[in-house]
Design a protein around this motif. Sequence first.
Motif, mmCIF file in Angstrom:
data_model
loop_
_atom_site.group_PDB
_atom_site.id
_atom_site.type_symbol
_atom_site.label_atom_id
_atom_site.label_comp_id
_atom_site.label_asym_id
_atom_site.label_seq_id
_atom_site.Cartn_x
_atom_site.Cartn_y
_atom_site.Cartn_z
ATOM 1 N N VAL A 1 0.842 -1.190 0.000
ATOM 2 C CA VAL A 1 0.000 0.000 0.000
ATOM 3 C C VAL A 1 0.883 1.248 0.000
ATOM 4 C CG1 VAL A 1 -1.776 1.275 1.240
ATOM 5 C CG2 VAL A 1 -1.822 -1.228 1.202
ATOM 6 N N THR A 2 0.614 2.112 -0.964
ATOM 7 C CA THR A 2 1.360 3.373 -1.062
ATOM 8 C C THR A 2 0.478 4.583 -0.804
ATOM 9 O OG1 THR A 2 0.953 3.474 -3.437
ATOM 10 C CG2 THR A 2 2.977 2.366 -2.712
ATOM 11 N N HIS A 3 -0.838 4.379 -0.876
ATOM 12 C CA HIS A 3 -1.725 5.533 -0.697
ATOM 13 C C HIS A 3 -3.089 5.045 -0.211
ATOM 14 C CE1 HIS A 3 -3.686 9.387 -1.408
ATOM 15 N NE2 HIS A 3 -4.655 8.731 -2.049
ATOM 16 N N LEU A 4 -3.701 5.784 0.749
ATOM 17 C CA LEU A 4 -5.054 5.526 1.248
ATOM 18 C C LEU A 4 -5.778 6.854 1.344
ATOM 19 C CD1 LEU A 4 -4.611 2.917 4.142
ATOM 20 C CD2 LEU A 4 -5.862 2.575 2.010
ATOM 21 N N SER A 5 -7.098 6.837 1.189
ATOM 22 C CA SER A 5 -7.892 8.055 1.386
ATOM 23 C C SER A 5 -7.707 8.535 2.804
ATOM 24 C CB SER A 5 -9.376 7.772 1.115
ATOM 25 O OG SER A 5 -9.560 7.366 -0.218
ATOM 26 N N GLU A 6 -7.664 9.861 2.978
ATOM 27 C CA GLU A 6 -7.383 10.418 4.290
ATOM 28 C C GLU A 6 -8.487 10.138 5.289
ATOM 29 O OE1 GLU A 6 -4.820 14.241 2.577
ATOM 30 O OE2 GLU A 6 -6.684 14.540 3.686
ATOM 31 N N HIS A 7 -9.729 10.016 4.820
ATOM 32 C CA HIS A 7 -10.841 9.893 5.770
ATOM 33 C C HIS A 7 -10.885 8.526 6.449
ATOM 34 C CE1 HIS A 7 -12.593 7.901 2.273
ATOM 35 N NE2 HIS A 7 -13.468 7.334 3.110
ATOM 36 N N THR A 8 -10.151 7.510 5.937
ATOM 37 C CA THR A 8 -10.197 6.176 6.544
ATOM 38 C C THR A 8 -9.604 6.178 7.941
ATOM 39 O OG1 THR A 8 -8.101 5.623 5.478
ATOM 40 C CG2 THR A 8 -10.127 5.039 4.307
ATOM 41 N N SER A 9 -8.507 6.919 8.124
ATOM 42 C CA SER A 9 -7.877 6.979 9.445
ATOM 43 C C SER A 9 -8.673 7.853 10.385
ATOM 44 C CB SER A 9 -6.441 7.499 9.322
ATOM 45 O OG SER A 9 -5.670 6.624 8.521
ATOM 46 N N ALA A 10 -9.177 8.988 9.866
ATOM 47 C CA ALA A 10 -9.939 9.902 10.713
ATOM 48 C C ALA A 10 -11.208 9.251 11.229
ATOM 49 C CB ALA A 10 -10.254 11.183 9.949
ATOM 50 N N ALA A 11 -11.856 8.438 10.370
ATOM 51 C CA ALA A 11 -13.106 7.798 10.783
ATOM 52 C C ALA A 11 -12.889 6.514 11.545
ATOM 53 C CB ALA A 11 -13.958 7.513 9.542
ATOM 54 N N GLY A 12 -11.639 6.049 11.628
ATOM 55 C CA GLY A 12 -11.376 4.818 12.368
ATOM 56 C C GLY A 12 -11.827 3.576 11.652
#
Length: 890
Positions: free
Chosen positions: A545-556
């Motif tokens: 994995v090189t990139h994930l949407s930012e909201h995945t971490s914020a939303a848990g």
Amino acid sequence: MYNQINNFKRSATQFTFGSVTLAVVTLASLYLQTHFAATAFGYLLVILLFSLIGSFIASSALSVLAIAALAYYFAPPAFSLRIDDPQVLLVVVAFFTVSIVGTHLIGKIRQEREAARETAAELRRSTADLKDREKRWRAIFEHNPAMYVMIDETGTILNVNTFGATHLGYARSELIGQSVLRLFPEEDREFARTCIRTCLEDIGQSQTWDAQKVRKDGAVLWVRENAKAMLWADDKPVVLIACEDITEKRRTELALQRSEAHLAQAQELSHTGSFGWNVATGEVFWSKELFRIFQLDPKTIPSPQLVVERTHPEDRASVQQTIDRVMQDAQEFEHEYRLLLPDGSVKHIRAQARATTTASGEIEFVGAATDITVTKQVEQQLRRSEAYLAEAQHLSHTGSWSWDVHGVDFVYRSAEVNRLFGFDPQESLSIETIRSRIHPDDLPRLQEVQRLARDGKQNRFEYDFRILLPDGSMRHIHSVAHVVVGSDGNIGELIGTHMDVTEQYAARERLESTLAALRESEQRFRDYAETASDWLWETGPDHKVTHLSEHTSAAGILATGLLGLPRWDIACDLEDEPEKWQQHRARLEAHLPFRDLVYRAVNRMGSPIYVRTSGKPFFDVSGTFLGYRGVSTDITAVIRADQAEQELRKAQAELAHVTRVTTLGELTTSIAHEINQPLAAIISNADACLSWMGRKTPDLSAARSSVEWIIEDAIRASEVIRRVRALAKKGEIEMLPLDINDVVKDVIALVNRELVSHQVTLKTELTAALPAVLGDRIQLQQVIINLVMNGIEAMDAVTDRTRELVIQSSRDDMEHVQLAVTDSGVGIAENDADRVLDPFFTTKSSGLGMGLSICRSIVEAHGGRLSIVHKQGPGASFRFDLPLHKEVVS
């Protein structure tokens, strides 16, 4: 002559014996000295007695002899023929008169008696002969291989011969006294009445007609009837009908008519007319289709000259030559020519014929003429299309070809292919010449295509290669091809096109350098748009994995620290489903897109979640693999809902199985009775079989019948056990097309004893030929058994009316099959009607309230609906509707 001699002998015998007797009477009278009158009386008796022998002449001679004897011996003077006494003379005259008259009368009486005797004998002979003739004619009537029927004026059968009755499948006694109309089909009876009336209106005149007769078994015969009306002994008219069976003849005629109709239809569809031509007699026969092709009235008399007249002027000479040649050589022929029709249109005709020899030795041609106008037009269009195609290929720089994969050579190459390769169209090419024109770097690819095509490993090919021309220039070719399978099932050719894309290739090289950066950016956003996201991700060539949407971490949604990890290190079900991950990794290594991969992971709180992900590979401008981009979705709620639903269905299935087993326990007496009946019959038939076999001379036929009955009863018992085992079986739902009436009949066989023991009358109103429904037989049996047992229990308290249970099946207007179970019991209270199908609701003191609830679940799982039907009068009615099987609806 014989009769004359016989009469003479009889007269001589009469006269001789009469004369002797007269002599004896004369001697007796002389000896006794009797009176003249007494002697005369004696003579008279002798004459009358001998007159019975039959000859009047002899009797007359005896009378004269007696008078002479009286006059000579007894009339004074004695011994003289003279008679002096008038009284004696009077006696002699009276004697002669009486003797002659008496003799005549006796002769007449004797003749009449003999005539009467001969008449009686003749009558006896006639009577015997008549009886013999009647016996012979009756035998002929009874056993003549034709049907004879005698009817009166009302159509009642008075007599019928044995052959006729047997041929119709009846005994004579079954037909005599019945209406003859019963032997005719319903639609032909009015015709039969008309025929009978016609016979009665013209008595003595024969009438003939063809009609159908119906045998006792329902089979239909065709007969030809010859009928005549006549007056019977009491002047009452009767009709005698003789019937000839023409069924086979009629079938042959119908088959011939059908064959002729089929031939005419086939000729019309194929635009082919048939003809016959007798060269010797000049007689010509044309079929209906040939008249239509030539646009002639079918009443026209055809001839060879008529063909010449209809022929196009430019073809008449050749047609006339053909006719002249075949008339001389009598050889089969085939030729094509054109017709010029009256409306100015032109038809192309292909005629062919074969010469045959008739029974009289004459030459006759039999042939066919086919309208090939459409074929000729298609040929012209094809030639035009070929010209257009050649021009189109030249304009588009595209050539077509066919390659022999085994002979390794061109089977066909268009003019444009020759231009592309720089070949002379008349040049004979070798494989070396062809390979010399292909760029060395591209030759292995073309050889690989040929190998794959020859081995049948691939059917369609699309590839690029370069052609090196003798002048040193190079062309870029884009080729599309597919294999062709021969009639023997083997691959023979590779057919395709070569398109000159040299200019496009050059333009593409010029554009690619300026569009590389723009393409990379555009591709990324296009991938995001195509996958539509809950969260987006990207991996590198090593699948980390090189990139994930930012909201995945914020939303848990996901656990932290996932960057730099491959997907199989993030998943928690790697050991549970190794095959799934092996297939996924193989797909990634092949750089293929994937869709809807579901795996289990954990979120930031450490709780398990389910993820569905899809992705596709991306490459740089040179085709180097750079990694994957895709989208993932949290489907934890959906998975858990599915798991809960599966658990619920499992619990429902377990509960339904328990209900079925409980119901079987309640039906133990009925089941035992249904099994004991065939078992008792088996024992009885086995004892009977042993008895038949134990005889001094075993009765094998009766024993075999007993064994057959044992087998039938065993099958019946086995069928009951099969039904019970099926109900008790715990297994998967098996949805199959079913006839709901068959399911009802299975249920009735299981609950029959319960109906009898509870004194319930079962009435079925099952609609025949209902369409099939898709369902599980065992579950639907459970629903019907539950409704039937509820109805039986509801009528236990009924004593003032008949306990009647009604099962009805039908089809409604909404493409549903309906089944209703109605009882005449205590019914359902109005307040309970809305709750009776709910779980755990019951009106029984010992009930659980799950029976009807389970039934409703089963029906709804089948796409149907269970409901209470409001009815007039006591009792309750439950009905469920099931949709038709989709194949029936379509």
